[in-house]
Scaffold this motif. Structure first.
Motif, PDB file in Angstrom:
ATOM      1  N   THR A 190       0.851  -1.188   0.000  1.00  9.00           N
ATOM      2  CA  THR A 190       0.000   0.000   0.000  1.00  9.00           C
ATOM      3  C   THR A 190       0.883   1.233   0.000  1.00  9.00           C
ATOM      4  O   THR A 190       1.766   1.372   0.853  1.00  9.00           O
ATOM      5  CB  THR A 190      -0.916   0.032   1.237  1.00  9.00           C
ATOM      6  N   LEU A 191       0.659   2.132  -0.959  1.00  5.39           N
ATOM      7  CA  LEU A 191       1.465   3.338  -1.102  1.00  5.39           C
ATOM      8  C   LEU A 191       0.620   4.570  -0.794  1.00  5.39           C
ATOM      9  O   LEU A 191      -0.440   4.771  -1.393  1.00  5.39           O
ATOM     10  CB  LEU A 191       2.031   3.445  -2.521  1.00  5.39           C
ATOM     11  N   ASP A 192       1.074   5.378   0.151  1.00  2.69           N
ATOM     12  CA  ASP A 192       0.404   6.624   0.524  1.00  2.69           C
ATOM     13  C   ASP A 192      -1.084   6.433   0.792  1.00  2.69           C
ATOM     14  O   ASP A 192      -1.920   7.274   0.424  1.00  2.69           O
ATOM     15  CB  ASP A 192       0.604   7.684  -0.572  1.00  2.69           C
ATOM     16  N   PRO A 204      17.106   3.936  -9.646  1.00  2.48           N
ATOM     17  CA  PRO A 204      17.405   5.036 -10.565  1.00  2.48           C
ATOM     18  C   PRO A 204      16.643   6.305 -10.192  1.00  2.48           C
ATOM     19  O   PRO A 204      15.423   6.285 -10.022  1.00  2.48           O
ATOM     20  CB  PRO A 204      16.936   4.491 -11.924  1.00  2.48           C
ATOM     21  N   GLY A 205      17.365   7.392 -10.061  1.00  2.00           N
ATOM     22  CA  GLY A 205      16.732   8.667  -9.770  1.00  2.00           C
ATOM     23  C   GLY A 205      16.408   8.907  -8.315  1.00  2.00           C
ATOM     24  O   GLY A 205      15.909   9.984  -7.963  1.00  2.00           O
ATOM     25  N   ALA A 206      16.681   7.948  -7.433  1.00  5.95           N
ATOM     26  CA  ALA A 206      16.411   8.159  -6.011  1.00  5.95           C
ATOM     27  C   ALA A 206      17.342   9.237  -5.476  1.00  5.95           C
ATOM     28  O   ALA A 206      18.545   9.202  -5.719  1.00  5.95           O
ATOM     29  CB  ALA A 206      16.604   6.852  -5.244  1.00  5.95           C
ATOM     30  N   LYS A 207      16.779  10.196  -4.756  1.00  2.00           N
ATOM     31  CA  LYS A 207      17.579  11.299  -4.216  1.00  2.00           C
ATOM     32  C   LYS A 207      17.366  11.360  -2.712  1.00  2.00           C
ATOM     33  O   LYS A 207      16.236  11.254  -2.228  1.00  2.00           O
ATOM     34  CB  LYS A 207      17.192  12.612  -4.884  1.00  2.00           C
ATOM     35  N   ILE A 208      18.453  11.582  -2.002  1.00  2.00           N
ATOM     36  CA  ILE A 208      18.425  11.502  -0.546  1.00  2.00           C
ATOM     37  C   ILE A 208      17.812  12.741   0.101  1.00  2.00           C
ATOM     38  O   ILE A 208      17.618  12.782   1.309  1.00  2.00           O
ATOM     39  CB  ILE A 208      19.852  11.257  -0.006  1.00  2.00           C
ATOM     40  N   ASP A 209      17.443  13.734  -0.712  1.00  2.00           N
ATOM     41  CA  ASP A 209      16.863  14.953  -0.145  1.00  2.00           C
ATOM     42  C   ASP A 209      15.604  15.396  -0.888  1.00  2.00           C
ATOM     43  O   ASP A 209      15.249  16.577  -0.877  1.00  2.00           O
ATOM     44  CB  ASP A 209      17.899  16.080  -0.150  1.00  2.00           C
ATOM     45  N   ASP A 210      14.888  14.447  -1.489  1.00  2.00           N
ATOM     46  CA  ASP A 210      13.691  14.812  -2.259  1.00  2.00           C
ATOM     47  C   ASP A 210      12.388  14.566  -1.508  1.00  2.00           C
ATOM     48  O   ASP A 210      11.299  14.813  -2.038  1.00  2.00           O
ATOM     49  CB  ASP A 210      13.665  14.088  -3.606  1.00  2.00           C
ATOM     50  N   GLY A 211      12.465  14.063  -0.277  1.00  2.00           N
ATOM     51  CA  GLY A 211      11.257  13.807   0.498  1.00  2.00           C
ATOM     52  C   GLY A 211      10.454  12.622   0.037  1.00  2.00           C
ATOM     53  O   GLY A 211       9.308  12.442   0.460  1.00  2.00           O
ATOM     54  N   LEU A 212      11.048  11.776  -0.802  1.00  3.06           N
ATOM     55  CA  LEU A 212      10.334  10.631  -1.361  1.00  3.06           C
ATOM     56  C   LEU A 212      11.062   9.319  -1.064  1.00  3.06           C
ATOM     57  O   LEU A 212      12.286   9.278  -0.965  1.00  3.06           O
ATOM     58  CB  LEU A 212      10.188  10.778  -2.875  1.00  3.06           C
ATOM     59  N   LEU A 213      10.274   8.263  -0.944  1.00  3.75           N
ATOM     60  CA  LEU A 213      10.788   6.910  -0.802  1.00  3.75           C
ATOM     61  C   LEU A 213      10.598   6.184  -2.123  1.00  3.75           C
ATOM     62  O   LEU A 213       9.515   6.252  -2.722  1.00  3.75           O
ATOM     63  CB  LEU A 213      10.028   6.168   0.304  1.00  3.75           C
ATOM     64  N   ASP A 214      11.638   5.511  -2.596  1.00  3.39           N
ATOM     65  CA  ASP A 214      11.541   4.711  -3.816  1.00  3.39           C
ATOM     66  C   ASP A 214      11.331   3.253  -3.430  1.00  3.39           C
ATOM     67  O   ASP A 214      12.078   2.706  -2.603  1.00  3.39           O
ATOM     68  CB  ASP A 214      12.809   4.863  -4.650  1.00  3.39           C
ATOM     69  N   CYS A 254       6.752   7.210  -3.259  1.00  2.60           N
ATOM     70  CA  CYS A 254       5.721   7.551  -2.288  1.00  2.60           C
ATOM     71  C   CYS A 254       6.360   8.251  -1.103  1.00  2.60           C
ATOM     72  O   CYS A 254       7.580   8.418  -1.039  1.00  2.60           O
ATOM     73  CB  CYS A 254       4.994   6.281  -1.821  1.00  2.60           C
ATOM     74  N   LYS A 255       5.540   8.657  -0.155  1.00  2.00           N
ATOM     75  CA  LYS A 255       6.022   9.210   1.112  1.00  2.00           C
ATOM     76  C   LYS A 255       5.845   8.220   2.256  1.00  2.00           C
ATOM     77  O   LYS A 255       6.572   8.271   3.247  1.00  2.00           O
ATOM     78  CB  LYS A 255       5.301  10.522   1.421  1.00  2.00           C
ATOM     79  N   GLU A 256       4.851   7.346   2.117  1.00  2.72           N
ATOM     80  CA  GLU A 256       4.618   6.303   3.103  1.00  2.72           C
ATOM     81  C   GLU A 256       4.271   5.009   2.371  1.00  2.72           C
ATOM     82  O   GLU A 256       3.705   5.039   1.275  1.00  2.72           O
ATOM     83  CB  GLU A 256       3.472   6.671   4.051  1.00  2.72           C
ATOM     84  N   ALA A 257       4.621   3.881   2.972  1.00  2.00           N
ATOM     85  CA  ALA A 257       4.319   2.589   2.353  1.00  2.00           C
ATOM     86  C   ALA A 257       4.127   1.533   3.432  1.00  2.00           C
ATOM     87  O   ALA A 257       4.723   1.612   4.506  1.00  2.00           O
ATOM     88  CB  ALA A 257       5.443   2.170   1.398  1.00  2.00           C
ATOM     89  N   GLU A 258       3.281   0.562   3.127  1.00  2.00           N
ATOM     90  CA  GLU A 258       3.121  -0.608   3.982  1.00  2.00           C
ATOM     91  C   GLU A 258       3.338  -1.852   3.143  1.00  2.00           C
ATOM     92  O   GLU A 258       2.844  -1.951   2.010  1.00  2.00           O
ATOM     93  CB  GLU A 258       1.725  -0.664   4.598  1.00  2.00           C
ATOM     94  N   VAL A 259       4.089  -2.789   3.675  1.00  2.00           N
ATOM     95  CA  VAL A 259       4.376  -4.051   2.995  1.00  2.00           C
ATOM     96  C   VAL A 259       4.027  -5.184   3.959  1.00  2.00           C
ATOM     97  O   VAL A 259       4.476  -5.178   5.112  1.00  2.00           O
ATOM     98  CB  VAL A 259       5.856  -4.143   2.580  1.00  2.00           C
ATOM     99  N   GLU A 260       3.249  -6.149   3.477  1.00  2.00           N
ATOM    100  CA  GLU A 260       2.824  -7.247   4.346  1.00  2.00           C
ATOM    101  C   GLU A 260       2.885  -8.568   3.598  1.00  2.00           C
ATOM    102  O   GLU A 260       2.520  -8.647   2.418  1.00  2.00           O
ATOM    103  CB  GLU A 260       1.406  -6.999   4.854  1.00  2.00           C
ATOM    104  N   VAL A 261       3.363  -9.610   4.261  1.00  2.00           N
ATOM    105  CA  VAL A 261       3.428 -10.950   3.698  1.00  2.00           C
ATOM    106  C   VAL A 261       2.748 -11.921   4.654  1.00  2.00           C
ATOM    107  O   VAL A 261       2.640 -11.671   5.857  1.00  2.00           O
ATOM    108  CB  VAL A 261       4.886 -11.396   3.454  1.00  2.00           C
TER     109      VAL A 261
END
Length: 327
Positions: free
Chosen positions: A198-200, A228-238, A273-280
């Motif tokens: 689940t993303l955002d 690719p393109g992930a930036k450590i100061d963009d406020g986003l999670l890849d 995204c800014k938030e994510a949930e991962v479940e297995v």
């Protein structure tokens, strides 16, 4: 006559800066790390550094808290990515800067920030006098625990975490990062797991995957950019999902990695995204910045933008890592 101050404390009102060195003493090095930090501090007119060693029971949290209480200007984490992560967890949200002195096997954050992993003096110079940037920190709650961990580079559940859990320490001491390749080959075989993502807060996606990874910046050893393109100061999670199909499916995964995510092959997918949930359904191995945390079923990610001050060398930075590459 007033009592003399303890030797470890700078004179009040002196206006002199001071560094704390948090050193992982088990990391092999032929360099006199304490001597280098003391020498360069003196050259810059700083007070004698506060030196704290990590222990098996405390890999950096308590030492970072002690450094903050001492009011130092920068905390230098001397060790691997695990030491850096523990120290950063305490410095995030404060006004105290983090410096890096890479002594580990991966040193992924240092590599992403152009900090020399083979020259301790250069790394210490960057920590003391380099440019200061605000970077993102990602918080992770595992299995809905109340307390969160942080990571700065990448975290994952599944295949990538199995590599970290299965890497032999004795082999790392002998061949360095190639020990991860050995563990990767031994873990190639395996069945995909049903994963819900689940993303955002949006619609839940269901995939059958070998791995789900979250990235704050993108490079690993050898300069391979897996986010690719992930930036450590963009406020986003890849987010990256890995789903090789069949016995030769890993070749498709590798090909898309080399192509920086281009193409329609579903073996590798990317999301932001800014938030994510991962479940297995079945517990899988979990890792944060290369630290194996054991098995779990649920990970909740949250980005805290620009929440950590980080020192790095002056000069042009890789635009794949920073949104504004100039210092």
């Amino acid at each position: 006559m007033p009592e003399s101050l303890p030797e470890s404390q700078p004179e009040p009102g002196s206006g002199r800066k001071r560094a704390a060195l948090i050193l992982n003493p088990v990391k092999p090095t032929e360099e006199d790390i304490r001597g280098i930090v003391a020498e360069l501090s003196a050259q810059e007119g700083w007070d004698e550094p506060l030196v704290l060693e990590t222990t098996e029971d405390d890999p950096g949290h308590g030492q970072a808290q002690e450094a903050l209480k001492a009011g130092v200007d920068v905390v230098i984490a001397a060790g691997g990515d695990g030491t850096v992560r523990c120290v950063a967890e305490e410095l995030a949200g404060t006004t105290t800067a983090l410096g890096l002195l890479p002594l580990g096997t991966g040193n992924l954050l240092a590599r992403n920030l152009d900090i020399d992993v083979d020259d301790p003096r250069s790394a210490v110079e960057a920590a003391l006098t380099g440019t200061e940037r605000q970077v993102d920190v990602v918080y992770v709650n595992v299995d809905r625990a109340q307390d969160a961990h942080v990571f700065l580079v990448m975290a994952g559940l599944g295949f990538d975490a199995s590599i970290m859990a299965d890497t032999r320490d004795d082999l790392k001491d002998k061949v360095g990062w190639l020990a991860y390749v050995d563990a990767g080959i031994r873990n190639l075989q395996g069945k995909p797991s049903k994963v819900k993502i689940t993303l955002d807060g949006g619609k839940r996606m269901t995939r059958r995957l070998r791995s789900v990874m979250g990235g704050n910046c993108g490079k690993i050893m050898g300069g391979l950019e897996i986010f690719p393109g992930a930036k450590i100061d963009d406020g986003l999670l890849d987010i990256m999902t890995v789903a090789p199909s069949g016995a030769f499916g890993w070749f498709a995964v590798l090909g898309k990695l080399v192509a920086r995510g281009k193409g329609k092959d579903p073996s590798l997918e990317y999301f932001q995204c800014k938030e994510a949930e991962v479940e297995v359904d079945t517990p899988l191995e979990i890792q944060l910045d290369g630290d194996a945390l054991g098995k779990g079923r649920h990970m909740a990610f949250r980005v805290e933008p620009n929440s950590l001050k980080l020192r790095m060398p002056y000069g042009k930075k890789d635009p794949a890592i920073l949104t504004n590459p100039e210092p």
